[in-house]
Each structure stands twice: as structure tokens, then as C-alpha cells.
Design a protein around this motif. Structure first.
Motif, mmCIF file in Angstrom:
data_model
loop_
_atom_site.group_PDB
_atom_site.id
_atom_site.type_symbol
_atom_site.label_atom_id
_atom_site.label_comp_id
_atom_site.label_asym_id
_atom_site.label_seq_id
_atom_site.Cartn_x
_atom_site.Cartn_y
_atom_site.Cartn_z
ATOM 1 N N PHE A 56 -8.242 -3.910 -3.895
ATOM 2 C CA PHE A 56 -7.059 -3.041 -3.824
ATOM 3 C C PHE A 56 -6.729 -2.823 -2.349
ATOM 4 C CE2 PHE A 56 -6.919 -0.946 -8.156
ATOM 5 C CZ PHE A 56 -8.001 -1.592 -8.705
ATOM 6 N N GLU A 58 -3.626 -1.120 0.128
ATOM 7 C CA GLU A 58 -2.308 -0.501 0.246
ATOM 8 C C GLU A 58 -1.828 -0.525 1.678
ATOM 9 O OE1 GLU A 58 -3.647 3.447 -1.334
ATOM 10 O OE2 GLU A 58 -2.834 4.157 0.578
ATOM 11 N N ASN A 64 10.559 0.716 -0.910
ATOM 12 C CA ASN A 64 9.726 1.525 -1.799
ATOM 13 C C ASN A 64 8.581 2.247 -1.076
ATOM 14 O OD1 ASN A 64 11.216 0.983 -4.031
ATOM 15 N ND2 ASN A 64 9.936 -0.695 -4.743
ATOM 16 N N SER A 65 8.641 2.350 0.210
ATOM 17 C CA SER A 65 7.693 3.073 1.056
ATOM 18 C C SER A 65 6.277 2.482 1.105
ATOM 19 C CB SER A 65 7.620 4.565 0.686
ATOM 20 O OG SER A 65 6.854 4.766 -0.476
ATOM 21 N N MET A 66 5.854 1.829 0.060
ATOM 22 C CA MET A 66 4.476 1.339 -0.005
ATOM 23 C C MET A 66 4.428 -0.019 -0.686
ATOM 24 S SD MET A 66 2.400 3.564 1.176
ATOM 25 C CE MET A 66 0.821 2.932 0.627
ATOM 26 N N VAL A 67 3.361 -0.752 -0.380
ATOM 27 C CA VAL A 67 2.960 -1.842 -1.265
ATOM 28 C C VAL A 67 1.494 -1.613 -1.598
ATOM 29 C CG1 VAL A 67 4.598 -3.617 -0.527
ATOM 30 C CG2 VAL A 67 2.440 -3.342 0.713
ATOM 31 N N TRP A 68 1.130 -1.985 -2.790
ATOM 32 C CA TRP A 68 -0.270 -1.883 -3.209
ATOM 33 C C TRP A 68 -0.604 -3.252 -3.790
ATOM 34 C CZ3 TRP A 68 -2.341 2.255 -7.218
ATOM 35 C CH2 TRP A 68 -3.715 2.487 -6.948
ATOM 36 N N PHE A 70 -3.083 -6.307 -5.184
ATOM 37 C CA PHE A 70 -4.309 -6.497 -5.959
ATOM 38 C C PHE A 70 -4.682 -7.976 -5.883
ATOM 39 C CE2 PHE A 70 -1.691 -3.318 -8.438
ATOM 40 C CZ PHE A 70 -2.205 -2.221 -7.761
#
Ligand code: SF4
Ligand code: SF4
Lengths: 216, 805
Positions: A56, A58, A64-68, A70
Motif C-alpha cells: 500500500f 499513498e 482527487n488530492s491523493m493516490v493510493w 496497491f
């Protein structure tokens, strides 16, 4: 039997960890005592009982302010495995490549504890680990027994989203190219398949590799 | 779900809000992915950037408990920009109805509010009727008293600026969500909503969902493939248990639980059978007497006769105006008003809101039976943290039972599919199935009643013909749920012999000739066999209905309200969304919502929303406890002193309990941060099944509290530090997970921080895992359903200074 490949579409992975657990279940591996250390990822890394691990990561992002991200990590089953090259210098054919391309650590690997660090370092992704129980280096064996019986690998079978796919080389390569084209369209030209010419586990990613997994 | 899981793939825009589907319904993402492959947009609205958000095209944050403001703004956007599906809204909803002159809305209160009783007189919200008693309509939607215009006025107050100031969502992010979703108002597009406990567990839970249902109706998304209002159920059989009367206010099949004032079967049927004067309304609930009598026949068999009103007087009645929900039960238990309690297949010590109150309540019982698979915080509550075992009188019995995969039977999934399962493996020795435990229990109770006991009739007359060789027989009960002809009868020109299974609920009668344990399931187990066990993979429409795979209520209709998927001539609103079509005098496709011809046939048609007395869907809902139009109210505990929409800070009719365990503090400097709870993929509910599973525990070993980088800095907390999280009611210790996935929000000009914790841990195992996040949550809830408000409350977070070893 045709050569087998994995195709991992990280854009589809939801980090359900079905693959990580399915591997442990099929292999009857025991679990480690872990603790929460401030992340969803657990265990921290691949180990003697963890052949597949969902990483994981981030990062802040404009959209969208973030990516996470995987990243379901396991042995890539290299076409020319550097671990085999290394081990062959110590004990010839302790590592073999089977008819569909699975890179297999045989019984002959037992007792090579002193070389374990070198073997791990030989792998570009530091995949193999020492197993205290088996007293040898271990890693994913492509569920070769299942594959010989005509079944998909335990991890691919468990994946609900179509992120982790397993099959014949031609099918997987075709799927990979199709998805690459679709992903490029969607993400404004971003998207690449990692190590296309070198490995049997093809990863489709849309950002720098270092954002998915630690790179040396 | 009005639709079903596979149908998500038919959507053009998927809004996941009040749900973290990727986390809690991982398989659903398969269908979301298929829709996205065809170009659908995925939107995730959540206080926290989640596993679901990571897959979304659009993400917007909001503060917990402000969904109505967010959606009210979307409604305003749709109405003021003419994005709605006019023909659909005018013909298939009550948008055109004229509301009576007594209706009013002022400063957060609807007409008819009684501040003493904290209740509304709903008669003030009635429609104006014509001389025949049919609601007056204005199909042009222009009359200033029509629902459409009232709605327009009501939601015009939800401007982007006000909404943003309430929800903390930046204005640009609001539009980023509203615009693409509103586009599904086009006839060839549909949008769907996937929601779960993030919407229901609030003091405005029902209105959260109503608000979305109204949006879906105005956009013309109900009854259509890729549309609908889709509740993702929190357990595999929540839908089934609700259908079969898990809740206090309903009997199986959503028949009403008799009230004390319904003192005869006739009075009951009169009270609960809706009427219509509109010849175009099918008013399907007009069949209530057939279903209630058939239910009584399933309860009391031969003993239920015309003369004794089919044993109606043997059914338990509830007091008028009184509620008997989870919150009420534990409130009374806490006050020592209960003797005994069956905690069957559940773990209330961790699952219920305000766990300290729940745990204390159980200490006031004489006895408790816990039927479960593993030891848990409920069965062992008496030796839990802070308990003094030698002072607790409660005698606890633990009955080990089979797991769901060790027994045969059915589950009903979110998509209303009743799926038959065989026993997959053998249970360990010494365990019993729930059915067998019930059989033994009941037979013992009956034996005791034979000799002694007040009012023995309901027990002695109970129909009991589904026990085979002393064992519970799942097939026999499934057949009785479907129902039998109890005597030879001729219905709709067809003759049936006594003992035949009833083919469908259209054949149920109110004269005692038929039985049916649950009219909605009549058609599930017929003379053709066990429909739920079917596994045919045919898909004639190509839209993923798979009509011969298992069975779905009602009468195998895969998408309910599907006659709203066609226009007035019976043609699908668009060719790419065809699940049903009127062709050559008959319906082709899904099982239609009634076989009447389409609306253009003015003589023979019926309106499509056949379960509603007016035959149309209610965008104006005069039946809810808290008003006919959803309105934003703040949660019981919130970070701001006032509600920007009105001077009613919180829902004026929400229940608030008054014991010393019910402390609540809003806008109090001691508890400055918004808290919420949720689940994780790796654990099941309270973790009772999964914490004992080493592989799963390895992936999620300990309670954590997620917080923003900014809050962590403010409190001097580092990632991985141990923290204390506390509320007015309790505290837990949790590992800090410091993340950019939570961000501070600006609410009414103030910076508001939010934190979240999963509620899957408990003190019993693992010992270093932490305790239930429900120790923090309040006992208040929705006034309609009384579901607790566990998704928005106020907490404090402090560093404990030591990192857990
Ligand atoms: S192929 Fe088999 S051994 Fe390899 S990661 Fe998958 S499940 Fe584990
Ligand atoms: S099973 Fe599939 S979706 Fe789940 S974590 Fe593994 S690759 Fe991702």
C-alpha cells in the motif's frame, strides 16, 4: 504445456488482499504475530511464510488530492532468473525452470543458509527469503502443482476484480496490451508494462515504479 | 437493492457514498470495473480517501453527518439547471401532486410539529384531493403548490456556498460530483447509488436515503438497468432476515406488527390496508388481508379458523406509539427492566452503539444465552474490563452452534436473490444448528405450557410440521414460507388440491384456504421445485438478469419498479437500456411489475409503482417521522454551535436517551474532533469470526485511528504512536495511522478535523488488539428506524506516549 504468465493490472486492484491470503491458505503457511504500525500493509515485507504481499503506498496528487497505489508482489518468474545464475555457481540445478516457466527452488536448496543473503541480493526485487521451518530459501512456485492439474494459481483464482490474471503467454500478453491501450486512453497517455521482455509476471502501472514499491 | 449486483455493470455513473464498497463489498468492484470499462464514471464521496476512492474518477470529501446538505445541493443543481427527466418525473412520481394548504415549512420545522411530544401531526402534509378522492395533479409541474415547486423552493436554500460551509467540501468539488451525476437525467443514461451504513447510521439515516431516492426519481433512474437505489447489506443475509421480520415493527413480508389498538383481525386489516380512489392505481398492498390471513395459517395451521379470526388474538401486540428497537431494548435492560436475553449469533458488547451502556445493561439481567461459534465479548462480558465478576448476578449460557457453511438453507443477498446452499462441511462435535436449538427450545417451552403457564394458546397451537425425526428441516420450513393450499380451492380459474404448494402470491386468499409464511417469498418453492436452488446461466436480455439463477423476490422480478423503465407506450426509455418492453400485446424481458398494458392504454393500464397507494413514487413522502422532504440537521454531537440551515440544530424528532450512560456533548472543547467508525475488509463485523483467524489477524492485528497529517502535528502524534481516543461515553487505545487520506475541512469558517476507527476489535482476543470503537458511539438514532448514530460523533485524541510493543 504453453508457457504461463501473470498479468497484473494495478489499476483494477482494490487491495482486498484475497491473493495474499489465498496463497497462505493454499500453502498452509502459518501467520506471523504482527502489530499495527500505521499502515494497512501487513506483514511489512515478504517473508518465509508470505510469498505474496499487497503493498500500500499513498502519495499526494493533483487530481482527487491523493493516490493510493496497491501492488501485489511476488516472484516474477524471470525468463533468465538471476537467482538461478547465482545459485548455479554454488550448487548446480538447485533452482530449476519447469516446462511452463515456473522458477522452482528444489530440495537441493536446503542448507544454503550462508548464501541466503547473496541469493536475495541476486534477485532484482529481493523476493526470496529464508524459511526457518523449511531451512531453505523460499518464494512463490507458481502453484505448479495446481497448474499441472489444469487449475489457475491460488492467488489468481481468488482475485475478484480482474487485477491478478494468470494463463497462457499469448493470452496474458494480449490482455496486457489491450489493458495498456485502455489505460493510456483513460489516464492521458500514462501507463506502462514493466519488464515486458524479461519476466513472466507483467505489471501494468500508471505512475513511477517507485510510487508502488521500494526500488533499490 | 431495487436492482442487483450484476446490474451495476449497466450504469453510466456510479456514486458510492455512505459506503466504502471496495473495502466492505470487495466483489462488487468487479461489476463497478465492468461499468468503467464501458466508460462509466465512478464517484466516491467520503470523509476519508478510501480503498474505494483510490479507484474513483472523482473523489470529494465531506464531513460525517452532512449528506443531506451535499445531496440537497445536488437536488438544487438538478432542478435549477433543468437536468431532470421531465416526462418520467411528471408521470411516474408525485412531483405533480398538489399539496394541501396546511403544509408549511419554517425555520427547520414542517407544519404539525408538537414540541412537547417531539412528534409531527402528519395529516398536515396531506395532498389536495378531487371530488373522487384522487390527489389533484398538475402535469405541467407549474402550480406553486405542486410537489415539484415546493421542492424547488425547499432546495433552493441549498446553494453551493451554504452547502460547502456545512459539509466542508470545497465548492469546486461539489460541482465536480453534481455535474456528471446530473447528466444521468438524460433518457439514454442511468446512474446508480451504492450506499451502506455510512448513510443509515445517523439521526437522519432514513432521510439520507430518501434524498437520494428523490434524486434518482427526478433523473428517471428508478426501475431501470444501471439505476436504482442500492443498499449494500452489511451481512450476507441481512436482506433475508429483514424480509423475515428481524425488526420489531414488521412481520414477515413487511406486514405491520399488530398494535394494541388493532383489537381484531378486521381492525388490523382496516388499519393497515392502504386504500386508493384512483382507478389507475393497482395499490398492491390492498391485498394485505390475503397476506395476513395466509401468514396466520402458517403460524397456527388447522387451529387458525374463520371462527377464531385465524388466531389473530394469539399474535403478540405492541403498544401504540412505543418503539422496541435495539436502542430501546438496551435502554430498558440498563434500567433493570429485563430478566433474560438471547444474544443469538451476535456480539452486542461490541456491535451496539455505546458499548459501555450495553455491557452494563447485561450485568442487570438474571440470565443470558449466547449462541455463537467462538467465545466473545458478550458471552464473557462479566469478566471484561472494569467488571467485577463476583458482583454480577447474570447467569450466562453459551451454546456453540454451526457456522453458515455447515448447514443447509437459504440466504437472501442484497439483490434480493434467495440462494439455496447445501452444507459444505461437517460441524465440530458438540455443536448444534440454530434450527435444532430452536426446535429443542420450543419443544421444551411447549411441554412446560402443557402443564402450566398463562395464555398457552399461541404456544400450544403453533404449527409445528417442519421437524423431521426431531431435527429441523430447512426444506419443510422453506415450503411453508412459500405456502400451501390448506384446502381444495379454485383461484383465477385454476383448481388446486389441498397440500399443493401455492404457485405465487397472486393465488393467496383471505378465507383460510392458503397459508404463506411470507407472501413476498410465495413462488420461491413451488410444485416445480426449490427455485432458490436453480443454477441456470441463461441471460435472454443480455442485461445480466440471469432469471433462472436462484430466485428473487418478488416473483423473480430482478429489477423492481421495472415498468418505470419504459415510456408511456411501453418502449424502453432508450434502446441501450432494455430489460423490458411491451411488444405485440405482451411484456418481454424481466417479470413486469404487474402485467397491465403500458400507460398509453388509458382503460386497462395501472401506474408503475404498484406498491404505492397512488401508483407513483413519492418524491414527497408524507409518511416519515421527520418530514416529507429531507432537511439538513446536525448530528447529536457536532463541531459547530449552529445549523446553517435553520435554528433546529438536530433532527427535532430523533430519540435521545436519558440514563447517565447516555452523556453527549456537542461543540465542547473537550471533544473537538469529529469521529466516525467503519469496517475493514479483513474482519467481519465485530471480528468475532475473523480475529481468531491467524491469516486475517496478521493483516489487521490491532485497533487503529486514522487521522490527518495536520491533526497529528497539532497533537504531536507520530505514525504508529499509541493514542487514547475518548468521547463523552468511553475511551479506547488505538495505534495512530497518520495519513493524507484524511484532511482538515473548513466548516462555517472553522477548521474541523475528523478521525475514524474500525469497530472490529474487542478485548477478548487478541489481548493486544484493543477494544471496540463502539465504546465511543452514542445511543441516539434515526426516528423512523432507530438505527444508532455511530457514523458521526465527537471525540478527543491524545498521544499516550508509548508505542505498543
Ligand atoms: S502462484 Fe501460488 S505460490 Fe505464487 S503467489 Fe500465487 S498462490 Fe502463492
Ligand atoms: S486479489 Fe486482486 S484485487 Fe485483491 S489485492 Fe489481490 S490483486 Fe488486488
Amino acid at each position: 504445456m504453453a508457457g504461463k504468465f501473470f498479468f497484473i493490472d494495478t489499476t483494477r486492484c482494490t487491495a482486498c488482499r484475497g491473493c495474499q491470503i489465498a496463497c497462505k491458505q493454499y500453502k498452509k503457511h502459518s501467520a506471523s504475530k504482527t502489530k499495527q504500525y500505521g499502515s494497512y500493509q501487513n506483514p511489512l515485507d515478504l517473508d518465509g511464510n508470505t510469498f505474496r504481499l499487497v503493498r500500500f503506498s499513498e502519495h499526494p496528487s493533483k487530481e482527487n488530492s491523493m493516490v493510493w497505489y496497491f501492488f501485489t508482489e511476488a516472484c516474477r518468474h524471470c525468463l533468465k532468473p538471476p537467482c538461478k545464475k547465482k545459485v548455479d555457481q554454488i550448487k548446480k540445478d538447485a533452482i530449476i525452470v519447469n516446462e511452463f516457466g515456473a522458477v522452482l527452488y528444489t530440495e537441493k536448496m536446503k542448507g544454503l543458509e550462508k548464501s541466503s543473503k547473496a541469493i536475495k541480493q541476486a534477485c532484482p526485487w529481493s523476493i526470496p527469503n529464508w524459511s526457518k521451518e523449511e531451512k531453505q530459501m523460499v518464494k512463490c512456485n507458481m502453484c505448479y502443482d495446481r497448474v499441472e492439474a489444469g487449475l489457475p494459481t491460488a492467488c489468481a483464482k481468488a482475485c475478484p476484480t480482474g487485477a491478478l490474471n494468470f494463463g497462457d503467454e499469448a493470452d496474458m500478453k494480449k490482455l496486457a496490451q489491450e489493458r495498456l491501450a485502455a489505460v493510456k486512453k483513460k489516464f492521458g497517455g500514462r501507463g506502462e508494462i514493466l519488464d515486458l521482455e524479461d519476466v513472466r509476471a507483467l505489471y501494468l502501472i500508471i505512475d513511477e515504479q517507485a510510487k508502488y514499491r521500494p526500488v533499490a | 437493492m431495487t436492482n442487483h449486483w450484476i446490474d451495476i455493470r449497466n450504469s453510466d455513473c456510479i456514486l458510492i457514498m455512505g459506503s466504502n464498497a471496495a473495502e466492505n463489498h470487495p466483489i462488487s468492484m468487479k461489476w463497478v470495473g465492468k461499468a468503467m470499462d464501458k466508460g462509466a464514471t465512478l464517484i466516491s464521496v467520503d470523509p476519508r480517501f478510501t480503498r474505494t476512492s483510490s479507484k474513483a474518477d472523482i473523489y470529494a470529501p465531506l464531513r460525517s453527518g452532512t449528506d443531506i446538505a451535499f445531496l440537497g445541493g445536488m437536488m438544487n443543481y438538478i432542478l435549477s439547471n433543468n437536468k431532470f427527466h421531465k416526462e418520467y418525473a411528471a408521470n411516474y412520481t408525485n412531483a405533480s401532486f398538489i399539496v394541501g394548504s396546511e403544509f408549511d415549512f419554517k425555520d427547520g420545522l414542517f407544519a404539525g410539529y408538537d414540541p412537547k411530544k417531539k412528534k409531527y401531526d402528519k395529516s398536515k402534509w396531506a395532498f389536495e384531493k378531487d371530488g373522487n378522492g384522487v390527489p389533484k395533479r398538475d402535469l405541467t409541474l407549474k402550480d406553486p403548490r405542486c410537489v415539484f415547486q415546493l421542492m424547488k423552493k425547499h432546495y433552493s436554500r441549498y446553494t453551493p456556498k451554504t452547502v460547502s460551509s456545512i459539509t466542508g467540501t470545497p465548492e469546486k468539488d461539489l460541482k465536480k460530483v453534481w455535474e456528471p451525476y446530473a447528466k444521468t437525467g438524460a433518457a439514454d443514461k442511468t446512474g446508480t447509488i451504492m450506499y451502506a451504513m455510512g448513510w443509515t447510521q445517523h439521526t437522519v439515516g432514513v432521510q439520507n436515503i430518501r434524498m437520494m431516492a428523490m434524486i434518482q426519481l427526478l433523473l428517471g433512474n428508478m426501475g431501470r438497468p444501471g439505476g436504482g437505489v442500492n443498499a449494500l447489506r452489511g451481512e450476507s443475509n441481512v436482506q433475508g432476515s429483514t424480509d423475515h421480520c428481524l425488526l420489531f415493527h414488521i412481520l414477515p413480508g413487511y406486514l405491520k406488527t399488530p398494535r394494541a389498538s388493532n383489537d381484531s383481525l378486521a381492525a388490523y386489516n382496516k388499519k393497515w390496508t392502504p386504500k386508493t380512489s384512483d382507478p389507475l392505481s393497482a395499490n398492491w398492498w390492498g391485498n394485505t388481508p390475503k397476506y395476513s390471513v395466509s401468514f396466520l395459517k402458517s403460524m397456527f395451521g388447522e387451529a387458525a379458523t374463520q371462527e377464531n379470526n385465524f388466531g389473530y388474538s394469539w399474535l403478540p401486540k405492541i403498544d401504540d406509539g412505543k418503539t422496541y428497537s435495539w436502542l430501546d431494548i438496551f435502554d430498558e435492560m440498563y434500567q433493570g427492566k429485563f430478566k433474560g436475553f438471547f444474544a443469538w449469533g451476535q456480539n452486542p458488547a461490541c456491535s451496539g452503539a455505546n458499548s459501555n451502556k450495553t455491557r452494563q445493561a447485561m450485568a442487570k439481567l438474571d440470565w443470558m444465552v449466547n449462541v455463537n461459534i467462538f467465545d466473545n465479548e458478550t458471552a464473557s462480558f462479566w469478566k471484561g474490563p472494569g467488571m467485577k465478576p463476583d458482583e454480577i448476578k447474570t447467569e450466562v449460557f453459551f451454546l456453540p452452534c454451526y457456522t453458515s457453511v455447515e448447514k443447509e438453507g437459504s440466504i437472501t443477498n442484497s439483490g434480493r436473490w434467495m440462494q439455496w446452499r447445501y452444507a459444505a462441511s461437517k460441524p465440530p462435535r458438540g455443536c448444534k444448528s440454530d434450527g435444532d436449538i430452536m426446535v429443542e427450545l420450543f419443544e421444551k417451552v411447549r411441554e412446560l405450557y402443557e402443564t402450566d403457564g398463562k395464555f398457552p394458546e399461541p404456544i400450544k397451537n403453533m404449527r409445528w410440521d417442519y421437524v423431521k425425526d426431531g431435527k429441523f428441516d430447512a426444506h419443510a420450513i422453506a415450503k411453508l414460507v412459500n405456502g400451501y393450499f390448506e384446502k381444495d380451492a379454485t383461484v383465477k380459474g385454476k383448481s388446486f388440491k389441498k397440500g399443493t404448494l401455492v404457485p405465487s402470491f397472486a393465488y393467496l386468499l383471505d378465507d383460510g384456504s392458503t397459508s404463506s409464511g411470507n407472501w413476498l417469498y410465495c413462488n420461491s418453492y413451488t410444485e416445480k421445485g426449490n427455485m432458490a436452488a436453480r443454477r441456470e446461466k441463461k441471460d435472454p436480455t443480455g442485461m445480466g438478469l440471469y432469471p433462472e439463477w436462484s430466485w428473487c423476490w418478488p416473483v423473480n422480478r430482478r429489477i423492481i419498479y421495472n415498468r418505470a423503465s419504459v415510456d408511456l407506450n411501453g418502449k424502453p426509455w432508450s434502446a441501450n437500456k432494455n430489460i423490458l418492453e411491451y411488444k405485440d400485446g405482451k411484456w418481454v424481458g424481466d417479470v413486469p411489475d404487474g402485467g397491465w398494458p403500458p400507460m398509453s392504454n388509458k382503460e386497462k393500464t395501472k401506474r408503475p409503482f404498484i406498491m404505492k397507494p397512488d401508483g407513483v413514487a413519492s418524491v414527497f413522502g408524507p409518511g416519515r417521522a421527520d418530514g416529507p422532504l429531507p432537511e439538513h440537521y446536525e448530528p447529536l454531537e457536532c463541531p459547530v454551535p449552529k445549523n446553517l440551515m435553520s435554528s433546529q440544530r438536530m433532527n427535532p424528532v430523533a430519540p435521545v436517551y436519558g440514563t447517565e450512560a447516555d452523556a453527549h456533548l456537542s461543540c465542547d472543547p473537550r471533544f473537538p474532533f469529529v469521529g466516525t467508525t467503519y469496517r475493514v475488509t479483513e474482519h467481519w463485523q465485530t471480528g468475532i469470526l475473523t480475529r481468531w483467524q491467524p491469516w486475517l489477524l496478521e493483516t489487521q492485528p490491532q485497533l487503529f485511528v486514522e487521522m490527518s497529517n495536520e491533526l497529528a502535528k497539532l497533537k504531536g502524534i507520530n505514525n504508529g504512536d499509541m493514542c487514547k481516543v475518548s468521547s463523552a461515553r468511553g475511551k479506547v487505545e488505538a495505534v495512530a495511522m497518520v495519513t493524507g487520506r484524511f484532511k482538515p475541512m473548513t466548516v462555517q469558517g472553522l477548521t474541523v478535523h475528523q478521525v475514524g476507527l474500525p469497530w472490529c476489535f474487542g478485548w477478548i482476543y487478541p489481548k493486544d488488539g484493543g477494544d471496540s470503537a463502539n465504546l465511543l458511539t452514542p445511543s441516539t438514532g434515526d426516528p423512523n428506524t432507530r438505527i444508532p448514530e455511530t457514523k458521526a460523533f465527537m471525540v478527543n485524541v491524545e498521544k499516550l506516549g508509548k508505542r505498543r510493543a
